[in-house]
Design an enzyme around this catalytic site. Structure first.
Site, short mmCIF file in Angstrom:
data_model
loop_
_atom_site.label_atom_id
_atom_site.label_comp_id
_atom_site.label_asym_id
_atom_site.label_seq_id
_atom_site.Cartn_x
_atom_site.Cartn_y
_atom_site.Cartn_z
N PRO A 1 14.77 6.09 21.80
CA PRO A 1 15.49 6.88 22.47
C PRO A 1 15.07 8.36 23.11
CG PRO A 1 15.59 7.47 19.88
CD PRO A 1 14.82 6.34 20.31
N ASP B 1 10.34 -4.87 30.01
CA ASP B 1 10.04 -5.31 28.47
C ASP B 1 8.43 -5.09 28.48
OD1 ASP B 1 9.17 -6.75 26.53
OD2 ASP B 1 10.76 -8.31 26.57
N ASP C 1 5.24 2.96 20.32
CA ASP C 1 6.07 2.88 19.02
C ASP C 1 6.84 1.79 19.16
OD1 ASP C 1 6.84 4.40 16.94
OD2 ASP C 1 8.81 4.91 18.10
N CYS D 1 8.15 2.55 12.16
CA CYS D 1 8.81 3.48 11.34
C CYS D 1 9.19 2.60 10.10
CB CYS D 1 10.11 3.80 11.55
SG CYS D 1 11.25 2.90 12.50
#
Length: 432
Positions: A254, A302, A319, A372
């Site tokens: 985001p 992509d 990330d 994460c």
């Protein structure tokens, strides 16, 4: 709100993610902040505690929870959560609302729901006996802290008993709201307008102790700060972007890390932020505009099939999408939607993304790979496989950039319950 909560919980059980459903509900129902907070509390609480709630219900019901229809199952969970976890909700109100909801969805189950919930309310959960902690420790901890057994088993082996229990407990706590100062706007702590002390060892990050009304404050509306977990900015710090460089943010939405990179370079770097989702990039564009960031260029692509594979970038932040086991406190539904068998597929795509970014970085350039996740297959194992395949890539220990931090060694690994904030992993690689 209970009716809305039931609808959302049934949609989650059918495979939808909670957060987009809550966002849609907010838009449909207007901006009554108090109602939306209660709706979020109900949905998040039921999803976090669903295994423990089912265990309680099974102790009082003549039929196992899993044999019930989705609507009746969620009605029982919703009411049991209110009885056992929400002191301000009278038990009789929780039972009454559950009975009324059952009449609307499956009238024939009304007597069953009423009887089970009255027993639970009368006992206040006193008959909530748990699995034997000696004969089956994993199942005991899984029911006690409402996590799937596969995660409990892995975390005990990886982190040890004490750290694993702290991690399980942390995932069931209400997550803190952290904000980062937007240095491009020259914000000071006093501009926040709410109680938000600075975080030690994380410059520019504040924990908002009173989130109510924060998103209407002048500081947020004018873009002088943005929401980001206290550990989410570590990857950008490890990348160490420089003014004027060409930087790739491969899986950008985001957008918090792109904002980090832009702020750290005073909005003078040329940042190309890629993501496969046009919808997510549109939201990211709105947030960057609010923050006054102009040098981030958004590209729909992509990451494993880029339009251009030339070595154009000085640095790249990769990330990657992952299992998200480091952020289960913020994504209460994710612990039930993930499986241990998903990890190999995640790792395969993560390695593909890392290798595609490596091709696009010039010789001498830097890549930071981050997730994460808390799972070794997605973190160190991906890095090791990458290094084995690329002789000119070199790992640079994270401890050089974060000396004396318990979470920084060969790479960065923060752990909920041990550190404040979410779980995050980051490794710095140089292309020689």
């Amino acid at each position: 709100m209970r009716r809305a909560a039931l609808s959302l919980l049934c949609e989650v059980e059918s495979g939808h993610a909670l957060e987009p459903l809550l966002e849609a509900a907010t838009q449909e129902r207007g901006t009554d902040a108090r109602d939306m907070r209660f709706l979020r509390q109900l949905c998040s609480g039921v999803l976090k505690w669903s295994r423990r709630l089912d265990w309680v219900v099974d102790g009082y019901a003549s039929r196992p929870v899993e044999s019930l229809s989705p609507a009746v199952r969620q009605i029982l969970r919703l009411a049991t959560y209110q009885i056992l976890h929400l002191d301000r909700v009278p038990a009789r109100a929780a039972v009454h609302s559950a009975v009324e909801l059952t009449k609307m969805h499956e009238r024939g189950a009304t007597g069953f729901v009423n009887a089970v919930l009255r027993r639970i309310a009368h006992s206040d959960g006193d008959a909530d006996t748990l699995p034997d902690p000696q004969s089956d420790r994993v199942r005991y901890l899984g029911v006690l802290h409402s996590h799937p057994d596969w995660l409990v088993r892995r975390w005990r082996l990886r982190w040890g008993e004490c750290a694993a229990i702290r991690l399980l407990e942390a995932n069931n706590e209400t997550p803190s709201l952290f904000v980062r100062e937007n240095i491009l706007q020259g914000m000071t702590a006093g501009d926040l307008g709410v109680e938000a002390p600075p975080m030690a060892d994380h410059a520019g990050v504040h924990r908002v102790n009173s989130p109510e009304g924060f998103f209407a404050t002048q500081a947020f509306v004018e873009g002088r700060c943005y929401v980001q977990d206290v550990n989410a900015g570590i990857a950008a710090q490890l990348l160490e972007p420089q003014p004027g460089e060409n930087i790739l943010d491969l899986c950008a939405a985001p957008g918090g890390k792109s904002a980090n990179l832009a702020a750290m370079t005073r909005d003078t770097a040329n940042i190309v932020a890629c993501d496969w989702s046009p919808t997510r990039l549109r939201r990211m564009k709105d947030n960057l505009r609010r923050l006054g960031i102009r040098r981030v260029h958004l590209v729909v692509e992509d990451g494993v099939s880029p339009a251009c594979r030339e070595a154009l970038f000085d640095r790249a932040l990769v990330d990657v999408p992952c299992s998200g086991t480091g952020v289960l406190g913020r994504r209460p539904d994710a612990r039930w939607r993930k499986a241990e068998t998903d990890l190999p597929a995640h790792a395969h795509r993560q390695l593909q993304l890392l290798e595609c970014a490596y091709v696009r970085v010039r010789p001498g350039g830097i890549i930071v790979y981050s997730t994460c996740s808390l799972e070794e297959e997605e973190n160190d194992a991906v890095v090791d496989r990458f290094l084995a395949r690329h002789s000119k890539a070199r790992l640079e220990p994270a401890s050089r950039w974060f000396p004396g931090r318990a979470w920084a060694g060969r790479s960065v690994q923060t752990l909920p319950g041990r550190e404040v904030g979410d779980g995050s992993f980051a490794a710095r690689l140089r292309k020689e």
